[in-house]
Design a protein around this motif. Structure first.
Motif, PDB file in Angstrom:
ATOM      1  N   GLU A  97       0.885  -1.170  -0.103  1.00 46.88           N
ATOM      2  CA  GLU A  97      -0.094  -0.075  -0.047  1.00 46.88           C
ATOM      3  C   GLU A  97       0.718   1.171   0.020  1.00 46.88           C
ATOM      4  O   GLU A  97       0.433   2.434  -0.573  1.00 46.88           O
ATOM      5  N   GLN A  98       2.085   1.347   0.696  1.00 50.28           N
ATOM      6  CA  GLN A  98       2.890   2.535   0.792  1.00 50.28           C
ATOM      7  C   GLN A  98       3.835   2.519  -0.523  1.00 50.28           C
ATOM      8  O   GLN A  98       4.103   3.627  -0.837  1.00 50.28           O
ATOM      9  N   GLN A  99       3.801   1.367  -1.250  1.00 48.74           N
ATOM     10  CA  GLN A  99       4.596   1.411  -2.146  1.00 48.74           C
ATOM     11  C   GLN A  99       3.613   2.201  -3.406  1.00 48.74           C
ATOM     12  O   GLN A  99       4.214   3.038  -4.294  1.00 48.74           O
ATOM     13  N   ALA A 100       2.483   1.599  -3.402  1.00 44.07           N
ATOM     14  CA  ALA A 100       1.516   2.450  -4.382  1.00 44.07           C
ATOM     15  C   ALA A 100       1.270   3.900  -4.119  1.00 44.07           C
ATOM     16  O   ALA A 100       1.362   4.609  -4.973  1.00 44.07           O
ATOM     17  N   LEU A 101       1.341   4.181  -2.638  1.00 41.41           N
ATOM     18  CA  LEU A 101       1.246   5.715  -2.355  1.00 41.41           C
ATOM     19  C   LEU A 101       2.411   6.370  -2.986  1.00 41.41           C
ATOM     20  O   LEU A 101       2.140   7.469  -3.657  1.00 41.41           O
ATOM     21  N   LEU A 102       3.589   5.897  -2.788  1.00 44.96           N
ATOM     22  CA  LEU A 102       4.780   6.624  -3.253  1.00 44.96           C
ATOM     23  C   LEU A 102       4.967   6.770  -4.599  1.00 44.96           C
ATOM     24  O   LEU A 102       5.293   7.791  -5.338  1.00 44.96           O
ATOM     25  N   GLU A 103       4.687   5.402  -5.478  1.00 44.59           N
ATOM     26  CA  GLU A 103       4.985   5.543  -6.815  1.00 44.59           C
ATOM     27  C   GLU A 103       3.768   6.152  -7.643  1.00 44.59           C
ATOM     28  O   GLU A 103       3.874   6.758  -8.612  1.00 44.59           O
ATOM     29  N   ARG A 104       2.498   5.947  -7.254  1.00 41.22           N
ATOM     30  CA  ARG A 104       1.532   6.433  -8.019  1.00 41.22           C
ATOM     31  C   ARG A 104       0.475   7.424  -7.352  1.00 41.22           C
ATOM     32  O   ARG A 104      -0.638   7.603  -7.732  1.00 41.22           O
ATOM     33  N   ASN A 136       2.900  10.699   2.455  1.00 42.59           N
ATOM     34  CA  ASN A 136       2.064  11.351   1.567  1.00 42.59           C
ATOM     35  C   ASN A 136       2.669  12.569   1.400  1.00 42.59           C
ATOM     36  O   ASN A 136       2.621  13.191   0.214  1.00 42.59           O
ATOM     37  N   ILE A 137       3.278  13.206   2.454  1.00 38.33           N
ATOM     38  CA  ILE A 137       4.066  14.488   2.132  1.00 38.33           C
ATOM     39  C   ILE A 137       5.066  14.384   1.153  1.00 38.33           C
ATOM     40  O   ILE A 137       5.345  15.317   0.287  1.00 38.33           O
ATOM     41  N   VAL A 138       5.783  13.253   1.513  1.00 38.85           N
ATOM     42  CA  VAL A 138       6.862  13.077   0.227  1.00 38.85           C
ATOM     43  C   VAL A 138       6.442  12.934  -1.014  1.00 38.85           C
ATOM     44  O   VAL A 138       7.272  13.424  -1.936  1.00 38.85           O
ATOM     45  N   ARG A 139       5.430  12.324  -1.171  1.00 35.09           N
ATOM     46  CA  ARG A 139       4.765  12.157  -2.608  1.00 35.09           C
ATOM     47  C   ARG A 139       4.453  13.423  -3.231  1.00 35.09           C
ATOM     48  O   ARG A 139       4.836  13.810  -4.180  1.00 35.09           O
ATOM     49  N   LEU A 140       3.597  14.132  -2.387  1.00 32.72           N
ATOM     50  CA  LEU A 140       3.203  15.513  -2.938  1.00 32.72           C
ATOM     51  C   LEU A 140       4.367  16.516  -3.216  1.00 32.72           C
ATOM     52  O   LEU A 140       4.294  17.003  -4.117  1.00 32.72           O
ATOM     53  N   LEU A 141       5.265  16.476  -2.196  1.00 29.77           N
ATOM     54  CA  LEU A 141       6.376  17.468  -2.553  1.00 29.77           C
ATOM     55  C   LEU A 141       7.186  16.955  -3.861  1.00 29.77           C
ATOM     56  O   LEU A 141       7.664  17.914  -4.507  1.00 29.77           O
ATOM     57  N   THR A 142       7.594  15.660  -4.114  1.00 28.89           N
ATOM     58  CA  THR A 142       8.326  15.585  -5.077  1.00 28.89           C
ATOM     59  C   THR A 142       7.386  15.689  -6.330  1.00 28.89           C
ATOM     60  O   THR A 142       8.130  16.119  -7.183  1.00 28.89           O
ATOM     61  N   GLU A 143       6.066  15.390  -6.261  1.00 33.54           N
ATOM     62  CA  GLU A 143       5.524  15.854  -7.623  1.00 33.54           C
ATOM     63  C   GLU A 143       5.541  17.247  -7.657  1.00 33.54           C
ATOM     64  O   GLU A 143       5.847  17.791  -8.939  1.00 33.54           O
ATOM     65  N   SER A 144       5.639  18.137  -6.624  1.00 34.19           N
ATOM     66  CA  SER A 144       5.728  19.541  -7.030  1.00 34.19           C
ATOM     67  C   SER A 144       6.984  19.841  -7.616  1.00 34.19           C
ATOM     68  O   SER A 144       7.101  21.067  -8.081  1.00 34.19           O
ATOM     69  N   ASP A 184       8.518  18.200  -9.871  1.00 31.56           N
ATOM     70  CA  ASP A 184       8.324  17.616 -11.188  1.00 31.56           C
ATOM     71  C   ASP A 184       9.265  16.197 -11.130  1.00 31.56           C
ATOM     72  O   ASP A 184       9.845  15.869 -11.999  1.00 31.56           O
ATOM     73  N   GLY A 185       9.426  15.663  -9.876  1.00 31.13           N
ATOM     74  CA  GLY A 185      10.200  14.509  -9.740  1.00 31.13           C
ATOM     75  C   GLY A 185       9.233  13.258  -9.691  1.00 31.13           C
ATOM     76  O   GLY A 185       7.998  13.263  -9.847  1.00 31.13           O
ATOM     77  N   THR A 186       9.791  12.206  -9.704  1.00 33.23           N
ATOM     78  CA  THR A 186       9.241  10.742  -9.599  1.00 33.23           C
ATOM     79  C   THR A 186       9.977   9.971  -8.280  1.00 33.23           C
ATOM     80  O   THR A 186      11.147  10.171  -7.999  1.00 33.23           O
ATOM     81  N   ILE A 187       9.138   8.881  -8.026  1.00 35.84           N
ATOM     82  CA  ILE A 187       9.816   8.037  -6.801  1.00 35.84           C
ATOM     83  C   ILE A 187       9.323   6.595  -7.408  1.00 35.84           C
ATOM     84  O   ILE A 187       8.343   6.325  -7.845  1.00 35.84           O
ATOM     85  N   THR A 188      10.094   5.553  -7.239  1.00 38.83           N
ATOM     86  CA  THR A 188      10.159   4.319  -7.331  1.00 38.83           C
ATOM     87  C   THR A 188      10.665   3.653  -6.321  1.00 38.83           C
ATOM     88  O   THR A 188      11.604   4.296  -5.703  1.00 38.83           O
ATOM     89  N   THR A 189      10.041   2.528  -5.948  1.00 35.19           N
ATOM     90  CA  THR A 189      10.625   1.628  -4.773  1.00 35.19           C
ATOM     91  C   THR A 189      10.945   0.376  -5.309  1.00 35.19           C
ATOM     92  O   THR A 189      10.420  -0.184  -6.285  1.00 35.19           O
ATOM     93  N   ALA A 190      11.701  -0.177  -4.452  1.00 38.18           N
ATOM     94  CA  ALA A 190      12.079  -1.687  -4.669  1.00 38.18           C
ATOM     95  C   ALA A 190      12.064  -2.477  -3.229  1.00 38.18           C
ATOM     96  O   ALA A 190      12.817  -1.845  -2.276  1.00 38.18           O
ATOM     97  N   VAL A 191      11.479  -3.701  -3.341  1.00 33.94           N
ATOM     98  CA  VAL A 191      11.645  -4.410  -1.931  1.00 33.94           C
ATOM     99  C   VAL A 191      12.471  -5.652  -2.020  1.00 33.94           C
ATOM    100  O   VAL A 191      11.750  -6.555  -3.041  1.00 33.94           O
ATOM    101  N   ASP A 192      13.432  -5.696  -1.672  1.00 34.00           N
ATOM    102  CA  ASP A 192      14.304  -7.165  -1.621  1.00 34.00           C
ATOM    103  C   ASP A 192      15.205  -7.039  -0.833  1.00 34.00           C
ATOM    104  O   ASP A 192      16.312  -6.231  -0.663  1.00 34.00           O
ATOM    105  N   ASP A 193      15.128  -7.704   0.456  1.00 34.53           N
ATOM    106  CA  ASP A 193      16.090  -7.664   1.681  1.00 34.53           C
ATOM    107  C   ASP A 193      15.904  -6.268   1.915  1.00 34.53           C
ATOM    108  O   ASP A 193      17.270  -5.918   2.302  1.00 34.53           O
ATOM    109  N   GLY A 194      15.116  -5.808   2.243  1.00 32.73           N
ATOM    110  CA  GLY A 194      14.907  -4.646   2.626  1.00 32.73           C
ATOM    111  C   GLY A 194      14.171  -3.415   1.867  1.00 32.73           C
ATOM    112  O   GLY A 194      13.611  -4.008   0.924  1.00 32.73           O
ATOM    113  N   THR A 195      14.227  -2.189   1.898  1.00 33.57           N
ATOM    114  CA  THR A 195      13.572  -1.281   0.829  1.00 33.57           C
ATOM    115  C   THR A 195      14.483  -0.262   0.256  1.00 33.57           C
ATOM    116  O   THR A 195      15.310   0.166   1.186  1.00 33.57           O
TER     117      THR A 195
END
Length: 523
Positions: free
Chosen positions: A297-304, A320-328, A330-341
């Motif tokens: 759920e938090q991956q979907a929040l950050l990425e989309r 939520n704040i990270v996502r909204l600020l990054t959008e402002s 003009d940036g993007t966020i991706t996540t990867a979960v494998d032995d951590g995040t």
């Protein structure tokens, strides 16, 4: 901007406009003056404008999704109108071998230009409509988040303050005083969070500048180390400054991500690794931990930007704040979960004098304000070249011959089109190089003159004669004349000078706007 950031979709639009223009003007070349005006000049202006628009989309800082959508609709519009033209020709002239009679119906070919232009406009509308729907979804997400903050955090804090203030009044308990103080600070923090959310609601009003991402990370990492002394943060800062297009709120993005990595670790010694990977167009900041892994759920929040239901306790306000600020930014966020995040924040690099307003269509390339400047300066430079060449005995009708007819009107229109296209290439060259080499009147004039000499050698000396031969006009390759050289030098000097002073004027306006907005923010 890099050459890899040039949009092939935009070039496709330019190619369609150019090819259709060449076709329709040639068909109308032998018509009467009135017929040529409507069957030749009008399609020429529309077609060359479409081609220039394609070049603008190719080199400009426009969202690649918008450009791709526009190109798709341009192709569909052209193909649809092409099918109708073929069906009309088959219905009126079944014998396709009798092309002389088909050629008399030149007005049919102009429908292709209309289809291409109509498709392009439809594509722009479709892309803008899609972007508007995304903005509405973001606004809805902000309202959901504000509702959660008010219902969950603020009400709880206010209830605790009210209860313990009554205990203080009746019993003077010391522990109640501490609770009141903590909850009051909690309310202050929540109000700050709400401020971040509300400030990102209208992205067009956010003033962005140049922020050193290395310094910003240094400060936030040091802050986390003081707050969580048991945490081990692996961070080797780059030795050079790496600037991104953001503002002071970028620190909040890194603060929330770093604190999330440390606070939610299930190890006695939380371990976090931070790295920065710059490229010519953007910067990627990776924050990795060895924790239990970010929930889906938090991956979907950050990425989309997908916000889960209110009662879901796994949804964090900080993300939520990270996502909204990054959008402002003009940036993007991706996540990867494998032995951590690993959370990767991609931000556009800042150019020289990066003060500007956030836009939803911003990607690496020539900024829209500079696109308009380039078009105006290129048109003026084209006129200056015409006057200079006429003064020494040259002429422009031969340029019209490239489109199948030696006509002064066609020559001037096509000449101005070429000037705009090459002016846009010049602006693209300036955006590719480093600010040290492409700023200042002297450097820009040198680049303009060098580019003008290249055009004289290859475009005028090789490509143009070869092209004339293809349309049946005798011309010798390497047709390098002094008149043409003089005209290209005048064009280059005019373009470089006007672009420099126009760019300085735009920068001063942007800086003044930033100062005014900064003053208003401080009020």
């Amino acid at each position: 901007m890099t050459w890899r950031s040039v949009s092939l979709s935009g070039l496709l639009i330019a190619l369609i406009g150019f090819a259709l223009t060449r076709f329709t003007v040639t068909l109308a070349a032998n018509d009467s003056a009135v017929q040529f005006l409507f069957a030749g000049i009008a399609p020429l202006v529309l077609g060359l404008s479409l081609a220039a628009f394609g070049v603008i989309l190719s080199v400009g800082a426009y969202d690649r999704e918008l450009v791709r959508t526009t190109a798709v609709w341009c192709v569909l519009g052209t193909a649809t109108m092409g099918v109708l033209v073929v069906m009309t020709i088959l219905g009126t002239q079944p014998d396709l071998m009798a092309m002389g009679e088909v050629r008399d119906q030149t007005y049919l070919s102009n429908f292709l230009i209309g289809g291409a232009v109509g498709g392009t406009l439809t594509g722009l509308y479709a892309a803008r409509n899609r972007r508007h729907r995304r903005e509405l979804r973001r606004q809805a997400n902000r309202l959901v988040l504000l509702n959660r903050l008010l219902r969950d955090k603020v009400i709880n804090a206010a209830t605790a303050i009210k209860g313990h203030s009554e205990l203080l009044t009746d019993q003077h308990r010391a522990d109640s005083a501490a609770v009141v103080s903590d909850q009051a600070q909690n309310v202050i923090d929540i109000v700050e969070d709400i401020k971040y959310i509300s400030e990102t609601a209208d992205r067009s009003s956010i003033t962005l500048g140049s922020v050193d991402v290395v310094t910003c990370l240094d400060e936030e990492i040091e802050r986390i180390r003081e707050e969580y002394p048991a945490a081990e943060i692996e961070w080797t800062p780059p030795t050079t400054e790496i600037s991104v297009r953001a503002n002071a709120q970028l620190a909040e993005v890194f603060r929330q991500l770093l604190e999330n990595s440390v606070a939610y670790s299930d190890a006695e010694t939380p371990r976090v690794r931070v790295s920065v990977t710059p490229s010519p167009s953007d910067v990627v900041v990776d924050i990795s931990d060895k924790g239990p892994g970010l929930p889906a759920e938090q991956q979907a929040l950050l990425e989309r930007g997908e916000i889960a239901e209110f009662d879901d306790p796994t949804t964090g306000f900080g993300l939520n704040i990270v996502r909204l600020l990054t959008e402002s930014f003009d940036g993007t966020i991706t996540t990867a979960v494998d032995d951590g995040t690993t959370v990767s924040v991609r931000l556009p690099r800042a150019g020289e004098n990066a003060a500007t307003n956030s836009r939803t269509l911003t990607t690496p390339g020539v900024e829209p304000s500079r696109i308009g400047l380039t078009i105006v300066t290129a048109l003026v430079a084209g006129v200056a070249m015409t006057v200079a060449m006429n003064a020494v005995g040259g002429s422009l009708p031969i340029i019209g011959a490239l489109y199948g007819i030696q006509n002064p009107v066609v020559g001037m229109i096509s000449h101005e089109f070429h000037s705009v296209v090459f002016g846009l290439v010049y602006a693209g060259i300036l955006s590719v190089g480093s600010a040290r080499l492409t700023s200042g009147l002297r450097n820009r004039l040198l680049i303009a003159v060098a580019f003008g000499l290249v055009l004289w050698l290859f475009a005028a000396g090789v490509v143009m004669p070869f092209w004339l031969q293809l349309v049946g006009i005798p011309a010798s390759v390497l047709n390098l004349t002094a008149t043409s050289l003089f005209g290209h030098v005048v064009w280059a000097l005019t373009l470089g000078t006007l672009y420099q002073y126009g760019d300085r004027w735009l920068i001063d306006r942007e800086l003044d706007t930033r100062d005014v907005l900064g003053y208003l923010d401080r009020l």
